[in-house]
Design a protein around this motif. Structure first.
Motif, PDB file in Angstrom:
ATOM      1  N   HIS A   1       0.820  -1.218   0.000  1.00 47.23           N
ATOM      2  CA  HIS A   1       0.000   0.000   0.000  1.00 47.23           C
ATOM      3  C   HIS A   1       0.851   1.264   0.000  1.00 47.23           C
ATOM      4  CE1 HIS A   1      -4.047  -1.601   0.221  1.00 47.23           C
ATOM      5  NE2 HIS A   1      -3.657  -2.485   1.127  1.00 47.23           N
ATOM      6  N   ILE A   2       1.994   1.268   0.682  1.00 50.15           N
ATOM      7  CA  ILE A   2       2.802   2.495   0.650  1.00 50.15           C
ATOM      8  C   ILE A   2       3.437   2.681  -0.729  1.00 50.15           C
ATOM      9  CG2 ILE A   2       3.228   2.515   3.144  1.00 50.15           C
ATOM     10  CD1 ILE A   2       5.999   1.466   2.678  1.00 50.15           C
ATOM     11  N   HIS A   3       3.622   1.574  -1.462  1.00 44.74           N
ATOM     12  CA  HIS A   3       4.051   1.717  -2.857  1.00 44.74           C
ATOM     13  C   HIS A   3       2.996   2.474  -3.645  1.00 44.74           C
ATOM     14  CE1 HIS A   3       6.937  -2.010  -2.646  1.00 44.74           C
ATOM     15  NE2 HIS A   3       7.371  -0.962  -1.975  1.00 44.74           N
ATOM     16  N   ASP A   4       1.717   2.176  -3.368  1.00 43.66           N
ATOM     17  CA  ASP A   4       0.628   2.877  -4.056  1.00 43.66           C
ATOM     18  C   ASP A   4       0.537   4.343  -3.638  1.00 43.66           C
ATOM     19  OD1 ASP A   4      -0.020   0.509  -5.250  1.00 43.66           O
ATOM     20  OD2 ASP A   4      -1.660   0.025  -3.861  1.00 43.66           O
ATOM     21  N   LEU A   5       1.125   4.669  -2.486  1.00 45.64           N
ATOM     22  CA  LEU A   5       1.042   6.027  -1.949  1.00 45.64           C
ATOM     23  C   LEU A   5       2.307   6.818  -2.267  1.00 45.64           C
ATOM     24  CD1 LEU A   5      -0.620   5.151   1.464  1.00 45.64           C
ATOM     25  CD2 LEU A   5      -1.658   6.475  -0.377  1.00 45.64           C
ATOM     26  N   ALA A   6       2.790   6.644  -3.496  1.00 41.12           N
ATOM     27  CA  ALA A   6       3.916   7.430  -4.028  1.00 41.12           C
ATOM     28  C   ALA A   6       5.215   7.192  -3.259  1.00 41.12           C
ATOM     29  CB  ALA A   6       3.577   8.920  -4.050  1.00 41.12           C
ATOM     30  N   MET A   7       5.389   5.983  -2.747  1.00 41.13           N
ATOM     31  CA  MET A   7       6.691   5.594  -2.169  1.00 41.13           C
ATOM     32  C   MET A   7       7.058   4.241  -2.779  1.00 41.13           C
ATOM     33  SD  MET A   7       6.706   6.814   1.836  1.00 41.13           S
ATOM     34  CE  MET A   7       5.206   5.971   2.351  1.00 41.13           C
ATOM     35  N   PRO A   8       7.368   4.210  -4.067  1.00 41.49           N
ATOM     36  CA  PRO A   8       7.572   2.936  -4.765  1.00 41.49           C
ATOM     37  C   PRO A   8       8.746   2.124  -4.236  1.00 41.49           C
ATOM     38  CG  PRO A   8       8.262   4.784  -6.130  1.00 41.49           C
ATOM     39  CD  PRO A   8       7.539   5.372  -4.958  1.00 41.49           C
ATOM     40  N   GLU A   9       9.693   2.767  -3.606  1.00 38.51           N
ATOM     41  CA  GLU A   9      10.849   2.049  -3.055  1.00 38.51           C
ATOM     42  C   GLU A   9      10.737   1.870  -1.536  1.00 38.51           C
ATOM     43  OE1 GLU A   9      12.792   0.744  -5.082  1.00 38.51           O
ATOM     44  OE2 GLU A   9      12.203   1.826  -6.892  1.00 38.51           O
ATOM     45  N   GLY A  10       9.614   2.266  -0.991  1.00 35.45           N
ATOM     46  CA  GLY A  10       9.450   2.172   0.458  1.00 35.45           C
ATOM     47  C   GLY A  10       9.361   0.728   0.930  1.00 35.45           C
ATOM     48  N   ARG A  11       9.787   0.513   2.135  1.00 33.09           N
ATOM     49  CA  ARG A  11       9.738  -0.830   2.718  1.00 33.09           C
ATOM     50  C   ARG A  11       9.341  -0.723   4.191  1.00 33.09           C
ATOM     51  NH1 ARG A  11      14.190  -4.400   4.186  1.00 33.09           N
ATOM     52  NH2 ARG A  11      15.597  -2.772   3.426  1.00 33.09           N
TER      53      ARG A  11
ATOM     54  N   GLY B   1       1.165  17.432   5.364  1.00 38.64           N
ATOM     55  CA  GLY B   1       2.531  17.179   4.900  1.00 38.64           C
ATOM     56  C   GLY B   1       2.620  16.488   3.562  1.00 38.64           C
ATOM     57  N   VAL B   2       1.498  16.306   2.873  1.00 39.45           N
ATOM     58  CA  VAL B   2       1.557  15.645   1.565  1.00 39.45           C
ATOM     59  C   VAL B   2       0.924  16.564   0.518  1.00 39.45           C
ATOM     60  CG1 VAL B   2       1.448  13.348   2.590  1.00 39.45           C
ATOM     61  CG2 VAL B   2      -0.659  14.456   1.871  1.00 39.45           C
ATOM     62  N   GLY B   3       1.199  16.261  -0.730  1.00 40.18           N
ATOM     63  CA  GLY B   3       0.635  17.039  -1.831  1.00 40.18           C
ATOM     64  C   GLY B   3       0.949  16.363  -3.147  1.00 40.18           C
ATOM     65  N   GLY B   4       0.546  16.978  -4.262  1.00 35.38           N
ATOM     66  CA  GLY B   4       0.869  16.476  -5.582  1.00 35.38           C
ATOM     67  C   GLY B   4       0.376  15.073  -5.831  1.00 35.38           C
ATOM     68  N   VAL B   5       1.277  14.249  -6.388  1.00 37.41           N
ATOM     69  CA  VAL B   5       0.944  12.867  -6.729  1.00 37.41           C
ATOM     70  C   VAL B   5       0.585  12.077  -5.480  1.00 37.41           C
ATOM     71  CG1 VAL B   5       1.849  10.713  -7.682  1.00 37.41           C
ATOM     72  CG2 VAL B   5       2.417  12.894  -8.776  1.00 37.41           C
ATOM     73  N   THR B   6       1.295  12.374  -4.364  1.00 39.78           N
ATOM     74  CA  THR B   6       1.022  11.668  -3.110  1.00 39.78           C
ATOM     75  C   THR B   6      -0.409  11.904  -2.664  1.00 39.78           C
ATOM     76  OG1 THR B   6       3.322  11.909  -2.452  1.00 39.78           O
ATOM     77  CG2 THR B   6       1.738  11.371  -0.712  1.00 39.78           C
ATOM     78  N   ALA B   7      -0.877  13.151  -2.791  1.00 40.57           N
ATOM     79  CA  ALA B   7      -2.247  13.475  -2.410  1.00 40.57           C
ATOM     80  C   ALA B   7      -3.243  12.692  -3.254  1.00 40.57           C
ATOM     81  CB  ALA B   7      -2.493  14.970  -2.565  1.00 40.57           C
ATOM     82  N   GLN B   8      -2.955  12.571  -4.541  1.00 41.92           N
ATOM     83  CA  GLN B   8      -3.823  11.819  -5.433  1.00 41.92           C
ATOM     84  C   GLN B   8      -3.892  10.357  -5.012  1.00 41.92           C
ATOM     85  OE1 GLN B   8      -5.777  12.719  -7.911  1.00 41.92           O
ATOM     86  NE2 GLN B   8      -6.320  10.651  -8.605  1.00 41.92           N
ATOM     87  N   LYS B   9      -2.733   9.770  -4.716  1.00 38.37           N
ATOM     88  CA  LYS B   9      -2.688   8.376  -4.301  1.00 38.37           C
ATOM     89  C   LYS B   9      -3.410   8.165  -2.969  1.00 38.37           C
ATOM     90  CE  LYS B   9      -0.263   6.829  -7.775  1.00 38.37           C
ATOM     91  NZ  LYS B   9      -0.871   5.892  -8.756  1.00 38.37           N
ATOM     92  N   MET B  10      -3.239   9.139  -2.077  1.00 38.68           N
ATOM     93  CA  MET B  10      -3.911   9.056  -0.780  1.00 38.68           C
ATOM     94  C   MET B  10      -5.417   9.110  -0.967  1.00 38.68           C
ATOM     95  SD  MET B  10      -3.176  11.315   2.643  1.00 38.68           S
ATOM     96  CE  MET B  10      -1.647  10.472   3.028  1.00 38.68           C
TER      97      MET B  10
END
Length: 560
Positions: free
Chosen positions: A382-392, A463-472
Motif C-alpha cells: 500500500h505504501i508503494h501505491d502512496l507514491a513511495m515505490p521504493e518504500g519498505r 505534509g503531503v501534496g501532488g501525486v502523493t495526495a492523489q494516491k492518498m
C-alpha cells in the motif's frame, strides 16, 4: 453508519444538523472556519473529554447528538440488550455539558454512565487524526496492531495466556506471602497457640453469657428481692391478713348462699381466690426458706462475666464470633505447622505454571511473527501505491526474557522510504508526510479487522501534496467503498473523490460569528475545488481544471 450529527451551542456552532451519506463524506473550508471544531463536537458525543469552555458565549450548556444506523451490527445490539436498553434500527447517542462542567449522556433516551457511552462509540466509529499518526510511534502500537490483524488465531491463544498469567501471578503472590510468613512463623504460631489455649480453656457455651447477666442482676439485687418477698408473704400470712379476710368473707357467704342462689358465683369466686392466694403464700414461704445470698456463687459469676467481656473485646462480640475466630486461628496454626510443605508445593505449582506460560508465550510469538510478516508485506504494497515505490515496511518481533501480561514479545515498526537506505525504526526516520501515508496504509489493511463501520480522517493529509495526495485520495476512496468515511482535508485531490461534499464556513449575523455548513451541489463543488486550488485567482482555466479533477475522480472510483 453515521446518519446525522446535531450540534447545539458548541463553540462557534450555534445550531447545525448534518446528514451523512454512505461512502466518502468530505469537509472543506478556510482555515479557522470550524472544521476541527466539528470533529471535536463529534468526539464529545463519542465520550471523549469535554469542557464547559466549549459552551457558546451566552448559552448555559451545549449538546451534541449522533444518530447511527445499526441494522446488522450485532455487537451493538448485544450491548443494548446487556444494558437493558430497547433495540431499534437507529441508535441515538446524546451528550450535554452544563456550565458547571457536569455531563449527561444518554443512549436511545436512557441516561448512562460515560463509560457505557464510550462502549457504544468504540463499536461504531474510529477517529484517525494527526495524533493517531503519532500513536504509531508508541512502543505498544506494533503489538496491538499485529494482534488485531491476526485476531482469529491470536485472540484465543492470547486469552488462554492471560488466564495462565493471572493464575501465575496469584500463585506468585501466595508464595511471597508464605515466605514472608515463614520469617515470622514462630512469633505468629506462639500468638495463635496462646489465643487457641485461652479460648479453649474458657469453655464458653452458647447462651451462657445471657444467663450469667441475668444471674448477676439477681444477685446484685438480692436484698431488695428478699425484702419485697418477705413483705408480700406477711400481707398474705399475717393475722387478719388477706387470706384471713378472704376466709371470713367466704364463710359469711357460705352460711347464707342456701337462702339465695344468686350468691353462689360470688361464693365460688371467693373460694377460688383464697386457693390461688394460699398457693402464692406457700411459694413465697418456700422461696424465703430456700433462698440465701451465696457469696461464692456471686464471686464466680462476676469472674465468669469478666472472662466473657475480655474475650469479647479480643476476639468478637458474640459466642458465634469468638467460635469463628477460634476456628480460623486453629486453621492458620495448622497451615503454619505445615508451612514448609506448603511453600514447597507452591514453588512446584509456580514452576509448572511458568512452564505452561512459557509454552503459551512461544505459541503467541510464533503467531505474531507469522502475522507481522503478512501485515508488513501488505502495508508495504500500500505504501508503494502512496507514491513511495521504493518504500519498505517491516515489523520486528523480538522475544524478551521477561513474561508480561501480553507475552514475551517486543514488536517494533521498521521503515525506509528510499532504495539503498537501511531500514530503521519508524519513529527515527519517517517524516510527517511519510508517517501519514504509513498510517493510511495500515488503516487500509486493518479496515476489515477493526469491524467499525465509520472511519473519520481528521487532516490525515498533513505534509503531503501532488501525486502523493492523489494516491492518498484513491486509497481513502477504496476504504469508503467498504465502510463510511468522514474526512477533513485541505487538498483538492482528496476532496474531488467525495460522495458528499460539505463546506464549512464562518458567517456573521447580528454582530455574532457562527459556523455554518452547506452540502455542495456539482457547481458548488467546482467552485470550492477552485478555491482550494488557486484561492481567489478565479479563471476559466481554473474552473476547467476543477471540473476535470471531479471527472477524473469519478472515473477512478468507477474503475475501482
Amino acid at each position: 453508519m453515521l446518519q446525522s450529527l446535531h450540534v447545539h451551542n458548541f463553540a462557534l456552532i450555534e445550531d447545525a444538523k448534518i446528514d451523512f451519506a454512505p461512502g466518502f463524506n468530505i469537509f472543506t473550508g478556510e482555515t479557522g472556519a470550524g472544521k476541527s471544531i466539528l470533529i471535536d463536537a463529534f468526539g464529545v458525543v463519542l465520550g471523549n473529554r469535554a469542557s464547559a469552555d466549549y459552551i457558546r458565549s451566552g448559552a448555559d450548556s451545549f449538546w451534541v447528538q449522533a444518530v447511527f444506523d445499526i441494522s446488522g451490527i450485532e455487537a451493538v445490539k448485544s450491548l443494548l440488550a446487556e444494558q437493558g436498553i430497547d433495540e431499534e434500527d437507529e441508535l441515538f447517542l446524546r451528550r450535554r455539558i452544563l456550565a458547571n462542567g457536569k455531563s449527561q449522556a444518554t443512549v436511545n433516551g436512557v441516561q448512562v454512565p460515560l463509560a457505557v457511552l464510550k462502549s457504544f462509540s468504540e463499536l461504531l466509529v474510529d477517529i484517525h487524526g494527526q495524533h493517531e499518526n503519532q500513536a504509531l510511534l508508541k512502543s505498544d502500537a506494533p503489538l496491538a496492531l499485529v494482534d488485531l490483524y491476526g485476531r482469529e488465531e491470536i485472540a484465543p491463544v492470547r486469552k488462554t495466556y492471560r488466564e495462565l498469567y493471572t493464575a501465575y501471578l496469584t500463585t506468585q503472590a501466595k508464595l511471597t506471602q508464605l515466605e514472608q510468613t515463614g520469617s515470622e512463623r514462630e512469633r505468629i504460631l506462639d500468638r495463635l497457640e496462646w489465643e487457641i489455649k485461652e479460648i479453649t480453656e474458657a469453655a464458653l457455651e452458647a447462651g451462657e453469657l445471657e444467663a450469667l447477666q441475668e444471674e448477676v442482676k439477681r444477685l446484685q439485687n438480692s436484698g431488695k428481692i428478699m425484702t419485697a418477698v418477705n413483705s408480700a408473704h406477711e400481707y398474705l400470712d399475717s393475722e387478719r391478713g388477706i387470706l384471713d379476710n378472704l376466709a371470713a368473707a367466704k364463710d359469711q357467704l357460705a352460711a347464707v348462699v342456701r337462702y339465695d342462689e344468686r350468691l353462689h358465683n360470688a361464693c365460688e369466686s371467693l373460694e377460688g381466690s383464697w386457693i390461688a392466694l394460699d398457693e402464692c403464700r406457700r411459694e413465697l414461704s418456700d422461696y424465703l426458706s430456700s433462698e440465701e445470698y451465696d457469696a461464692a456463687r456471686a464471686a464466680y459469676v462476676e469472674e465468669r462475666l469478666d472472662l466473657w467481656y475480655r474475650l469479647q473485646k479480643k476476639y468478637g462480640d458474640s459466642y458465634e464470633a469468638i467460635t469463628a475466630y477460634l476456628e480460623q486461628a486453629q486453621q492458620q496454626a495448622d497451615e503454619l505447622a505445615q508451612l514448609e510443605s506448603n511453600i514447597a508445593k507452591t514453588k512446584q505449582l509456580l514452576a509448572q505454571q511458568k512452564g505452561e506460560l512459557e509454552q503459551q508465550a512461544q505459541s503467541l510469538s510464533q503467531l505474531r511473527a507469522k502475522y507481522a510478516g503478512r501485515l508488513a508485506s501488505k502495508v508495504t504494497a500500500h505504501i508503494h501505491d502512496l507514491a513511495m515505490p521504493e518504500g519498505r515496511f517491516e515489523i520486528e518481533v523480538t522475544a524478551q526474557d521477561t513474561l508480561t501480561k501480553t507475552g514475551k514479545d517486543e514488536l517494533a515498526f521498521l521503515f525506509t522510504a528510499n532504495l539503498g537506505e537501511p531500514i530503521r525504526p519508524l519513529l527515527k526516520v519517517a517524516s510527517g508526510g511519510e508517517l501519514s501515508r504509513v498510517a493510511l496504509a495500515i488503516k487500509t489493511v486493518l479496515l476489515n479487522a477493526s469491524g467499525v463501520p465509520t472511519m473519520v480522517f481528521d487532516e490525515i493529509d498533513t505534509g503531503v501534496g501532488g501525486v502523493t495526495a492523489q494516491k492518498m485520495a484513491e486509497k481513502i476512496a477504496v476504504i469508503a467503498k467498504v465502510g463510511q468515511v468522514l474526512c477533513i482535508t485541505h487538498l483538492p485531490q482528496i476532496a474531488s473523490f467525495a460522495d458528499r461534499h460539505l463546506l464549512i464556513r464562518k458567517e456573521s449575523t447580528g454582530g455574532r460569528t457562527s459556523t455554518g455548513l452547506t452540502v455542495l451541489d456539482e457547481e458548488g463543488r467546482i467552485q470550492e475545488l477552485m478555491r482550494m486550488t488557486v484561492g481567489d485567482n478565479v479563471s476559466e482555466v481554473a474552473y476547467a481544471n476543477a471540473k476535470e479533477l471531479l471527472a477524473a475522480a469519478a472515473k477512478n472510483k468507477q474503475a475501482r
